[in-house]
Design a protein around this motif. Sequence first.
Motif, PDB file in Angstrom:
ATOM      1  N   TYR A  68      58.326 120.749 -14.685  1.00  0.00           N
ATOM      2  CA  TYR A  68      58.034 120.043 -13.449  1.00  0.00           C
ATOM      3  C   TYR A  68      58.970 120.476 -12.337  1.00  0.00           C
ATOM      4  O   TYR A  68      60.090 120.955 -12.584  1.00  0.00           O
ATOM      5  CB  TYR A  68      58.177 118.528 -13.652  1.00  0.00           C
ATOM      6  CG  TYR A  68      57.242 117.963 -14.683  1.00  0.00           C
ATOM      7  CD1 TYR A  68      56.006 117.437 -14.326  1.00  0.00           C
ATOM      8  CD2 TYR A  68      57.591 117.946 -16.027  1.00  0.00           C
ATOM      9  CE1 TYR A  68      55.144 116.912 -15.280  1.00  0.00           C
ATOM     10  CE2 TYR A  68      56.739 117.429 -16.995  1.00  0.00           C
ATOM     11  CZ  TYR A  68      55.517 116.908 -16.609  1.00  0.00           C
ATOM     12  OH  TYR A  68      54.667 116.398 -17.561  1.00  0.00           O
ATOM     13  N   ASN A  69      58.500 120.286 -11.088  1.00  0.00           N
ATOM     14  CA  ASN A  69      59.350 120.478  -9.928  1.00  0.00           C
ATOM     15  C   ASN A  69      60.333 119.316  -9.841  1.00  0.00           C
ATOM     16  O   ASN A  69      59.934 118.151  -9.912  1.00  0.00           O
ATOM     17  CB  ASN A  69      58.486 120.547  -8.660  1.00  0.00           C
ATOM     18  CG  ASN A  69      59.308 120.771  -7.409  1.00  0.00           C
ATOM     19  OD1 ASN A  69      60.052 119.905  -6.981  1.00  0.00           O
ATOM     20  ND2 ASN A  69      59.150 121.938  -6.821  1.00  0.00           N
ATOM     21  N   THR A  76      54.451 122.153 -12.827  1.00  0.00           N
ATOM     22  CA  THR A  76      54.476 123.535 -12.345  1.00  0.00           C
ATOM     23  C   THR A  76      54.093 124.553 -13.416  1.00  0.00           C
ATOM     24  O   THR A  76      53.668 125.658 -13.095  1.00  0.00           O
ATOM     25  CB  THR A  76      55.871 123.894 -11.812  1.00  0.00           C
ATOM     26  OG1 THR A  76      56.846 123.684 -12.856  1.00  0.00           O
ATOM     27  CG2 THR A  76      56.217 123.037 -10.600  1.00  0.00           C
ATOM     28  N   GLU A  77      54.255 124.189 -14.687  1.00  0.00           N
ATOM     29  CA  GLU A  77      53.921 125.135 -15.755  1.00  0.00           C
ATOM     30  C   GLU A  77      53.560 124.371 -17.022  1.00  0.00           C
ATOM     31  O   GLU A  77      54.183 123.357 -17.343  1.00  0.00           O
ATOM     32  CB  GLU A  77      55.091 126.073 -16.025  1.00  0.00           C
ATOM     33  CG  GLU A  77      54.756 127.224 -16.954  1.00  0.00           C
ATOM     34  CD  GLU A  77      55.864 128.280 -16.988  1.00  0.00           C
ATOM     35  OE1 GLU A  77      55.680 129.301 -17.666  1.00  0.00           O
ATOM     36  OE2 GLU A  77      56.904 128.069 -16.323  1.00  0.00           O
ATOM     37  N   TYR A  96      51.192 126.378 -11.855  1.00  0.00           N
ATOM     38  CA  TYR A  96      50.568 125.615 -10.776  1.00  0.00           C
ATOM     39  C   TYR A  96      51.397 125.697  -9.502  1.00  0.00           C
ATOM     40  O   TYR A  96      52.639 125.618  -9.549  1.00  0.00           O
ATOM     41  CB  TYR A  96      50.411 124.145 -11.186  1.00  0.00           C
ATOM     42  CG  TYR A  96      49.621 123.945 -12.455  1.00  0.00           C
ATOM     43  CD1 TYR A  96      48.231 123.871 -12.434  1.00  0.00           C
ATOM     44  CD2 TYR A  96      50.257 123.830 -13.695  1.00  0.00           C
ATOM     45  CE1 TYR A  96      47.500 123.679 -13.595  1.00  0.00           C
ATOM     46  CE2 TYR A  96      49.536 123.648 -14.860  1.00  0.00           C
ATOM     47  CZ  TYR A  96      48.160 123.575 -14.803  1.00  0.00           C
ATOM     48  OH  TYR A  96      47.441 123.393 -15.966  1.00  0.00           O
ATOM     49  N   GLU A  97      50.698 125.825  -8.365  1.00  0.00           N
ATOM     50  CA  GLU A  97      51.340 125.832  -7.053  1.00  0.00           C
ATOM     51  C   GLU A  97      50.647 124.809  -6.152  1.00  0.00           C
ATOM     52  O   GLU A  97      49.435 124.593  -6.275  1.00  0.00           O
ATOM     53  CB  GLU A  97      51.287 127.218  -6.412  1.00  0.00           C
ATOM     54  CG  GLU A  97      52.054 128.277  -7.188  1.00  0.00           C
ATOM     55  CD  GLU A  97      51.933 129.656  -6.578  1.00  0.00           C
ATOM     56  OE1 GLU A  97      52.647 130.572  -7.027  1.00  0.00           O
ATOM     57  OE2 GLU A  97      51.099 129.824  -5.658  1.00  0.00           O
ATOM     58  N   TYR A  98      51.422 124.215  -5.214  1.00  0.00           N
ATOM     59  CA  TYR A  98      50.908 123.132  -4.384  1.00  0.00           C
ATOM     60  C   TYR A  98      51.235 123.385  -2.920  1.00  0.00           C
ATOM     61  O   TYR A  98      52.152 124.160  -2.590  1.00  0.00           O
ATOM     62  CB  TYR A  98      51.519 121.796  -4.819  1.00  0.00           C
ATOM     63  CG  TYR A  98      51.315 121.477  -6.282  1.00  0.00           C
ATOM     64  CD1 TYR A  98      50.258 120.688  -6.700  1.00  0.00           C
ATOM     65  CD2 TYR A  98      52.180 121.979  -7.253  1.00  0.00           C
ATOM     66  CE1 TYR A  98      50.064 120.400  -8.046  1.00  0.00           C
ATOM     67  CE2 TYR A  98      52.003 121.699  -8.600  1.00  0.00           C
ATOM     68  CZ  TYR A  98      50.935 120.911  -8.995  1.00  0.00           C
ATOM     69  OH  TYR A  98      50.755 120.638 -10.321  1.00  0.00           O
ATOM     70  N   ASN A 102      51.311 118.302  -1.480  1.00  0.00           N
ATOM     71  CA  ASN A 102      51.261 118.209  -2.943  1.00  0.00           C
ATOM     72  C   ASN A 102      49.843 118.294  -3.491  1.00  0.00           C
ATOM     73  O   ASN A 102      49.537 117.741  -4.556  1.00  0.00           O
ATOM     74  CB  ASN A 102      51.930 116.922  -3.436  1.00  0.00           C
ATOM     75  CG  ASN A 102      53.426 116.923  -3.185  1.00  0.00           C
ATOM     76  OD1 ASN A 102      54.048 117.984  -3.090  1.00  0.00           O
ATOM     77  ND2 ASN A 102      54.007 115.738  -3.064  1.00  0.00           N
ATOM     78  N   CYS A 107      46.267 128.043  -9.357  1.00  0.00           N
ATOM     79  CA  CYS A 107      46.504 127.917 -10.789  1.00  0.00           C
ATOM     80  C   CYS A 107      46.311 129.289 -11.418  1.00  0.00           C
ATOM     81  O   CYS A 107      45.242 129.903 -11.288  1.00  0.00           O
ATOM     82  CB  CYS A 107      45.546 126.907 -11.416  1.00  0.00           C
ATOM     83  SG  CYS A 107      45.689 126.818 -13.227  1.00  0.00           S
TER      84      CYS A 107
END
Length: 373
Positions: A68-69, A76-77, A96-98, A102, A107
């Motif tokens: 997680y971020n 995130t992964e 994953y990117e946001y 958010n 992906c």
Amino acid sequence: KNDLKYDYKYNENDEFKSVEIKDWDYDKWIYTQKYIYEWCENGALQCQITQKWINDGWVNYSKSSRCYNCESELLTELTTQVWNGDAWNNSTNYIYEYDYSNYLTNCYVQVWDGSQWIDNSSETRTYNSNHKLTSKITKAVYNGDWIITAKETAVYDDNDRLINYTINQYSTDGVEIPKNKYCYAYNDFGQVITEIKQKWDTLNLNWSNQNKTNYTYTDLGKIHEIYTYYTVYSKWNELYHIIILYDENALVSSYTKLQYSDGQWINYEKINYDYTITSAIEPVKNNGNTSLHSFPNPFSNENTVLLNLEEPSFVSIKVIDSKGNEVAELVSGFLNQGTFSYSLNNLNLSQGIYFISLNTGKKVEVLQVVSIK
């Protein structure tokens, strides 16, 4: 009649520690599957292990690990592994990117080739200023290069209501191939009154109408009448007229279907519903933030079930017919807090009343949906 049994265990923080699932086998419960959970200090799920009951014991089956971020706490992964009998083997990795709000923008999917992660596919999303999805582009690795395989585009009106949704595919040499298009019209209350499905005509190189559905509503916003049409030589032809009536609890009380033939409407089918007699399932009111939605409802070929989950939970969502028989299980496993969607499109449901049953261990909710053909 007994069917499934879920045994929940919690840790000292009231988080799921494990969930054991049992099937009823004539006269006794037998173990089938088990989920084991590990948590981060902030309450986010870190690891989930799935085990199966084999030869009177639990055997590892699969494992998923999450990163997680630190600031946003967004996933995130996610890495999945499978058990080979002695150790965990890497399988698939998701990155994953946001955006700044958010919302998921990218992906990336990687697969393990035995020694390293190899790029496999990706999905990129864009949104409008109101965070409505405007495009979704899918890519895959082909001969070492990224190529676009599909693109979905959404267009909205000034009130931010979806007016058309286009699905295109791409050939391996990059040629865009239109596939399907869905168009929507609304009344002053924001309810869909017309839905048209179009298909790309590869001969004339334009969009060709395929099916049309018109809707009318009751004063309470429930769908009352449905008219369906099909095309022959570009002309709309009446197909079915469906009339839906409701009882004092806003549940469907009757479903009447007429078919258009030889210039007139002919009775085709009628179903009356008495929930105190025939239905063993009664909808439960939503008393929390966790909620279940289905749209469109009623539906003909396409339907989406939307789950808003207020906290991390073990979730089971089942589709049940009006006789109480389980038709399908949409999900059975642990989900983090958030919004999730599931499709009924591939279930080939016959027309009639169905119930979408949600069980989180702490809450049960049942949603009634109507399938029309």
